[in-house]
Design a protein around this motif. Structure first.
Motif, PDB file in Angstrom:
ATOM      1  N   SER A  76      25.884  37.163  33.589  1.00 40.02           N
ATOM      2  CA  SER A  76      26.897  36.627  34.475  1.00 40.02           C
ATOM      3  C   SER A  76      26.316  35.375  35.131  1.00 40.02           C
ATOM      4  O   SER A  76      25.289  34.854  34.693  1.00 40.02           O
ATOM      5  CB  SER A  76      27.308  37.681  35.513  1.00 40.02           C
ATOM      6  OG  SER A  76      28.347  37.220  36.334  1.00 40.02           O
ATOM      7  N   ASN A  79      28.728  31.846  41.453  1.00 36.81           N
ATOM      8  CA  ASN A  79      29.619  30.769  41.864  1.00 36.81           C
ATOM      9  C   ASN A  79      29.692  30.726  43.386  1.00 36.81           C
ATOM     10  O   ASN A  79      29.221  31.635  44.070  1.00 36.81           O
ATOM     11  CB  ASN A  79      31.017  31.003  41.282  1.00 36.81           C
ATOM     12  CG  ASN A  79      31.032  30.917  39.776  1.00 36.81           C
ATOM     13  OD1 ASN A  79      30.889  29.840  39.204  1.00 36.81           O
ATOM     14  ND2 ASN A  79      31.195  32.054  39.122  1.00 36.81           N
ATOM     15  N   ASP A 120      32.228  35.676  36.553  1.00 37.98           N
ATOM     16  CA  ASP A 120      31.896  35.250  35.190  1.00 37.98           C
ATOM     17  C   ASP A 120      31.274  36.416  34.446  1.00 37.98           C
ATOM     18  O   ASP A 120      30.634  37.285  35.058  1.00 37.98           O
ATOM     19  CB  ASP A 120      30.875  34.096  35.190  1.00 37.98           C
ATOM     20  CG  ASP A 120      31.478  32.755  35.545  1.00 37.98           C
ATOM     21  OD1 ASP A 120      32.611  32.479  35.114  1.00 37.98           O
ATOM     22  OD2 ASP A 120      30.805  31.963  36.238  1.00 37.98           O
ATOM     23  N   HIS A 144      37.525  34.801  31.736  1.00 33.49           N
ATOM     24  CA  HIS A 144      37.886  33.911  32.839  1.00 33.49           C
ATOM     25  C   HIS A 144      38.329  34.789  34.011  1.00 33.49           C
ATOM     26  O   HIS A 144      38.560  35.986  33.859  1.00 33.49           O
ATOM     27  CB  HIS A 144      38.971  32.914  32.424  1.00 33.49           C
ATOM     28  CG  HIS A 144      40.314  33.528  32.183  1.00 33.49           C
ATOM     29  ND1 HIS A 144      41.169  33.873  33.204  1.00 33.49           N
ATOM     30  CD2 HIS A 144      40.953  33.864  31.035  1.00 33.49           C
ATOM     31  CE1 HIS A 144      42.278  34.379  32.706  1.00 33.49           C
ATOM     32  NE2 HIS A 144      42.174  34.395  31.381  1.00 33.49           N
ATOM     33  N   CYS A 145      38.468  34.166  35.182  1.00 33.27           N
ATOM     34  CA  CYS A 145      38.587  34.991  36.395  1.00 33.27           C
ATOM     35  C   CYS A 145      39.994  35.069  36.963  1.00 33.27           C
ATOM     36  O   CYS A 145      40.168  35.502  38.110  1.00 33.27           O
ATOM     37  CB  CYS A 145      37.614  34.507  37.461  1.00 33.27           C
ATOM     38  SG  CYS A 145      37.901  32.822  38.030  1.00 33.27           S
ATOM     39  N   GLY A 204      32.350  29.630  32.461  1.00 32.87           N
ATOM     40  CA  GLY A 204      33.643  30.223  32.750  1.00 32.87           C
ATOM     41  C   GLY A 204      34.428  29.669  33.907  1.00 32.87           C
ATOM     42  O   GLY A 204      35.383  28.902  33.744  1.00 32.87           O
TER      43      GLY A 204
END
Length: 445
Positions: A76, A79, A120, A144-145, A204
């Motif tokens: 991962s 962010n 991610d 994607h989130c 991502g």
């Protein structure tokens, strides 16, 4: 978990093998705790330490619902939303989970006294719920989130406008900084075969965000020849904007804060670079007053780099600190597109320079599935590359979040979840060899 990892690392594993693997009762996950949301009360945001609030817990595997998938997470990344979650700003995320939990019996799973964070992932599908046909156990994926319900008509032209649009791992539970994640199947995309797990996990959120903000018609709609001012052009978000500008025939004007970051932009192919610290731009005289003379000095410097032209697009994300300057330097009829406010949410600008010059301010938030898919497709084709600079273990996620919070990083920082070491998961060595220097660009500076 060992059986799952062995199956992922075996070249002979089949979808049937993955489907037959028993799921563990629990897994390791990075969490924040609801009873600790006041732990930083009274501190300035800069002084709040994610290493104190982030925990590595053993948590139960969530129930799998219709249209969902459980994914074994190999890697991962961190962010800014993970940082915001960890310092409980601008508010604790447990309010998001409580509201989501009231939506249905199924979403009640998300309302827990702990929040598994992370937006991610790169990994392998373990199970799919009823109604999932496009993905099967054993598929290697990235996610994607964007989490949407799509029960309202509002979301069917642009899913980002769905009233129940949320960011997975930030406004939902069971995120990607864990050994297993729960996602909706329409979050899944094919993992680029020439990348390792940690490299594939890094783009991502930021790659998709930059694509919508800069390239998509829902954002700035960048075209060939546009002058694009990119704040933080070597950072986690700006580094993708710089690549999109270069790949799309635009001219990026890269704003950075150090010679090292300027060199990163040059290595990507950018030529117009402004080191804002070296040139000592101070857009605020004090906490309450901006300095238009500095806007003008900044605009003059931009024209020196563009043969006298103003910028068509400003790629905005710092927010309060830079927004007044961004509005000022944009050309008549140009666009300021903003997706975040890392220096503060209260933006101030002189509206004369907006209204009388017919400029536009566009708000942009993450990306819809199609935009995320297109952004991932460019990664898979080797047109856009990961900006991974450093990789941490799952146990060291708190340190990773701290480094991002204090801007001690370049590009993106990755986190190994189930992957035992870096460099695993590459399936297309030939393509990788063609792009290996670009893939490692942020690691080599």
């Amino acid at each position: 978990m060992k059986d799952i990892l062995d199956a992922i690392q075996s070249p002979d594993s089949t979808p049937a093998d993955f489907a037959a693997l028993p799921l563990p009762e629990s897994y390791r996950a990075i969490t924040v705790h609801k009873d600790e949301t006041e732990m930083f009360a009274g501190l300035e945001a800069r002084d709040k330490d994610p290493r104190k609030s982030i925990h590595l817990d053993e948590v139960p595997v969530p129930e799998l619902g219709p249209g969902e998938a459980l994914v074994a997470v190999m890697a991962s990344s961190v962010n800014y939303n993970s940082v915001w979650t960890s310092i409980f700003e601008p508010l604790p995320t447990f309010g998001f989970l409580e509201r989501y939990g009231k939506l249905s019996e199924l979403t009640r799973r998300h309302d827990l006294p702990y929040h598994i964070i992370g937006s991610d992932l790169a990994g392998v599908v373990l199970r799919t719920g009823p109604g999932v046909n496009a993905w099967k156990p054993g598929d290697e994926v990235v996610a994607h989130c964007l989490s949407v319900e799509l029960e309202s008509s509002d979301g069917h032209n642009d899913t980002m406008l769905d009233p129940e649009q949320r960011i997975w791992g930030f406004e939902t539970n069971f995120g990607g900084l864990a050994e297993i994640a729960l996602v909706k199947s329409n979050q899944l995309m094919p993992k680029p075969g020439h990348l390792s797990w940690e490299e594939a996990a890094a783009p991502g959120l930021v790659n998709s965000t930059a694509y919508r903000q800069l390239v998509s018609r829902n954002g700035a709609g960048m075209k060939q020849g546009d002058n694009v001012l990119i704040w933080g052009a070597s950072g986690g978000l700006g580094s993708y904007a710089t690549q999109f500008a270069l790949a799309g025939g635009a001219n990026p004007i890269c704003v950075v804060s150090s010679p090292q970051k300027a060199e990163i932009c040059r290595s990507m192919g950018a030529e117009a670079i402004i080191d804002r610290n070296a040139e000592d731009y101070r857009f605020w005289k004090d906490e309450h007053t901006q300095d238009p003379r500095e806007w003008k000095r900044f605009g003059k410097r931009i024209r020196e780099l563009t043969d006298g032209e103003d910028v068509d697009i400003v790629f905005e994300h710092p927010g309060r600190e830079t927004f007044g300057a961004s509005v000022y330097v944009t050309r008549k009829g140009g666009t300021i597109v903003t997706c975040a406010s890392t220096s503060g949410y209260n933006h101030e600008y002189d509206n004369r320079y907006l209204w009388m010059s017919l400029k536009r301010i566009i708000g942009s938030h993450f990306a819809n599935y199609r935009e995320a898919w297109e952004a991932n497709r460019l990664i898979a084709k080797g047109k856009i590359h990961p900006t991974l600079s450093r990789v941490y273990s799952l146990e060291d996620t708190g340190q990773a979040a701290y480094d991002v919070h204090r801007n001690l990083h370049q590009g993106k920082v990755g986190v190994l979840c189930m992957a035992p070491e870096e460099g695993l998961g590459v399936r297309d060595e030939e393509k990788r060899a063609k792009h290996v220097d670009a893939i490692n660009r942020f690691r080599n500076i």
